[in-house]
Design a protein around this motif. Structure first.
Motif, short mmCIF file in Angstrom:
data_model
loop_
_atom_site.label_atom_id
_atom_site.label_comp_id
_atom_site.label_asym_id
_atom_site.label_seq_id
_atom_site.Cartn_x
_atom_site.Cartn_y
_atom_site.Cartn_z
N ASP A 1 -3.63 10.62 -4.30
CA ASP A 1 -4.27 9.61 -3.15
C ASP A 1 -3.55 10.43 -1.68
OD1 ASP A 1 -5.70 8.21 -4.34
OD2 ASP A 1 -3.46 6.86 -4.73
N GLU B 1 1.12 -0.80 0.23
CA GLU B 1 -0.14 -0.06 0.07
C GLU B 1 0.96 0.70 0.27
OE1 GLU B 1 -4.10 -1.68 1.91
OE2 GLU B 1 -2.82 -1.03 3.68
N LEU C 1 -4.18 13.47 1.14
CA LEU C 1 -5.30 14.26 1.30
C LEU C 1 -4.27 14.87 2.22
CD1 LEU C 1 -8.73 12.54 0.11
CD2 LEU C 1 -7.25 13.76 -1.07
N LEU D 1 -6.06 13.31 5.74
CA LEU D 1 -6.12 11.54 5.38
C LEU D 1 -5.14 11.31 4.56
CD1 LEU D 1 -10.20 12.00 5.20
CD2 LEU D 1 -8.71 10.82 6.90
N VAL D 2 -4.94 10.02 4.04
CA VAL D 2 -4.43 8.80 2.89
C VAL D 2 -5.92 7.92 2.52
CG1 VAL D 2 -2.19 9.08 3.85
CG2 VAL D 2 -3.65 7.31 4.26
N ARG D 3 -5.73 8.16 0.60
CA ARG D 3 -6.58 7.32 -0.01
C ARG D 3 -6.08 5.79 -0.04
NH1 ARG D 3 -7.80 10.02 -3.85
NH2 ARG D 3 -9.93 10.85 -3.02
N ASP E 1 -6.93 17.35 4.48
CA ASP E 1 -7.91 16.40 5.10
C ASP E 1 -7.75 15.66 6.05
OD1 ASP E 1 -10.38 17.90 3.83
OD2 ASP E 1 -10.31 16.72 1.77
N PHE F 1 -5.97 1.58 -0.87
CA PHE F 1 -6.51 0.96 -2.37
C PHE F 1 -5.92 -0.53 -1.80
CE2 PHE F 1 -7.31 4.34 -4.02
CZ PHE F 1 -8.01 4.58 -5.16
N GLU G 1 -10.95 -0.03 -0.93
CA GLU G 1 -10.57 1.44 -1.11
C GLU G 1 -11.17 2.01 0.82
OE1 GLU G 1 -11.57 6.46 -1.67
OE2 GLU G 1 -12.00 4.71 -3.03
N ARG G 2 -9.81 2.26 1.34
CA ARG G 2 -10.24 3.04 2.83
C ARG G 2 -9.95 4.29 2.64
NH1 ARG G 2 -6.11 -0.31 3.59
NH2 ARG G 2 -4.78 -0.12 5.55
N LEU G 3 -10.10 5.15 3.43
CA LEU G 3 -9.19 6.26 4.20
C LEU G 3 -8.83 6.22 5.81
CD1 LEU G 3 -12.28 8.97 3.23
CD2 LEU G 3 -10.28 8.68 2.08
#
Length: 313
Positions: A175, A167, A177, A182-184, A180, A186, A192-194
């Motif tokens: 991905d 990952e 962010l 956050l990381v997106r 925010d 996969f 997908e998860r944040l």
């Protein structure tokens, strides 16, 4: 350690359990069809009544309402009581026999014991780093090194978001962010998860993007966040070598792999009081049973602390 609990008495309360959990057909089948000895019948009877009483305390009052997750929690409950592995294995054997009989008699339609692990099969984790070791590791990249900004960002993000190695080497720039926090991600099966990231990881990634990645990028980066010295996406082996370098520099003698950072992330969250469901979501586990292994590790940690420091341990 011997089993510290006495046999369950056959009082009115126990008779209620026997009806809801079909204990009489179970005992009859043990004696008539299984040919079990009186001693085995008594041991199995006691183990199943103990489980039924615990389930009732969890507001499960009939055999058909018992789930695999509830039985896994019961096994952890036995371990927390201090039962020896042999006693826990006997309990599990009793539960499996109980449900095999109930299914054969048509009293329940599914067997929740099918995936119930005995103590010798409980999964063990690789070494988990202490918070102090993590801090030493994250501080290891020195700014006089050419790729220090990348390496610091990579380590901060791997630990800060609990990522699998596939990952964090596969993260795209888009991905992350940062505004925010956050990381997106996969994960397995492209699910997908944040995942939230803290100030340290945000700052390290921001510096890397501003100061170094644009220098490394030579048209072969494919939008991937972490690049090697030639401007290509970092490989799994490349990530492992970078981690190994800083583990050595930090003076950490444990066997550390990229997955160790993920295990440390989860363990530190739970030690700090995080909710198990929240940790499951951040790790991207489809089944909370996978996450529950970390509560087992945390319990072992608490036991070791108690044994080391309590005057009556």
């Amino acid at each position: 350690m011997s089993d510290p609990l006495p046999p369950a008495p056959l009082d009115t309360d126990t008779r209620d359990l026997r009806r809801g959990f079909h204990l009489q057909p179970f005992e009859d089948a043990l004696a008539l069809e299984e040919g079990a000895s009186p001693r085995t019948i008594e041991a199995y009877r006691r183990d199943v009544i103990r489980c039924a009483a615990w389930l009732r305390d969890q507001r499960i009052t009939t055999a058909r309402d018992i789930t695999p997750a509830a039985l896994r929690e019961f096994v952890y409950h036995l371990k927390d009581l201090g039962l020896a592995g042999s006693s826990i294995r006997r309990n599990i054997s009793a539960l499996r026999t109980w449900f095999r009989i109930l299914v054969a008699e048509g009293l329940v339609h599914t067997d929740p014991t099918e995936r119930l692990d005995a103590p010798q099969r409980w999964r063990t984790l690789p070494e988990v780093l202490s918070v102090d070791e993590i801090l030493r590791l994250l501080a290891a990249p020195q700014l006089d090194e050419r790729l220090a900004f990348r390496d610091r960002a990579m380590l901060e993000l791997a630990y800060g978001a609990g990522l699998r190695v596939s990952e964090w080497i596969g993260l795209a720039v888009k991905d992350v962010l940062l505004e925010d926090g956050l990381v997106r991600v996969f994960g397995k099966g492209s699910k997908e998860r944040l995942v939230p990231i803290g100030r340290s990881a945000i700052g390290a990634v921001a510096v890397y993007l501003r100061e170094l990645r644009a220098v490394l990028e030579r048209g072969q980066g494919k939008g991937i966040l972490f690049l090697n010295g030639q401007g290509k996406p970092l490989t799994r082996m490349g990530a492992w070598k970078i981690l190994r370098k800083y583990v050595d520099q930090a003076g950490i003698e444990k066997a550390v792999s990229p997955h160790t950072l993920r295990h440390s992330f989860a363990t530190h969250l739970l030690e700090g009081g995080a909710d198990l469901r929240a940790v499951q979501e951040m790790l991207g586990h489809a089944d909370i049973a996978t996450t529950q292994i970390y509560t087992h590790v945390d319990r072992e940690y608490l036991r070791s602390v108690h044994k080391q420091f309590h005057p009556r341990a």
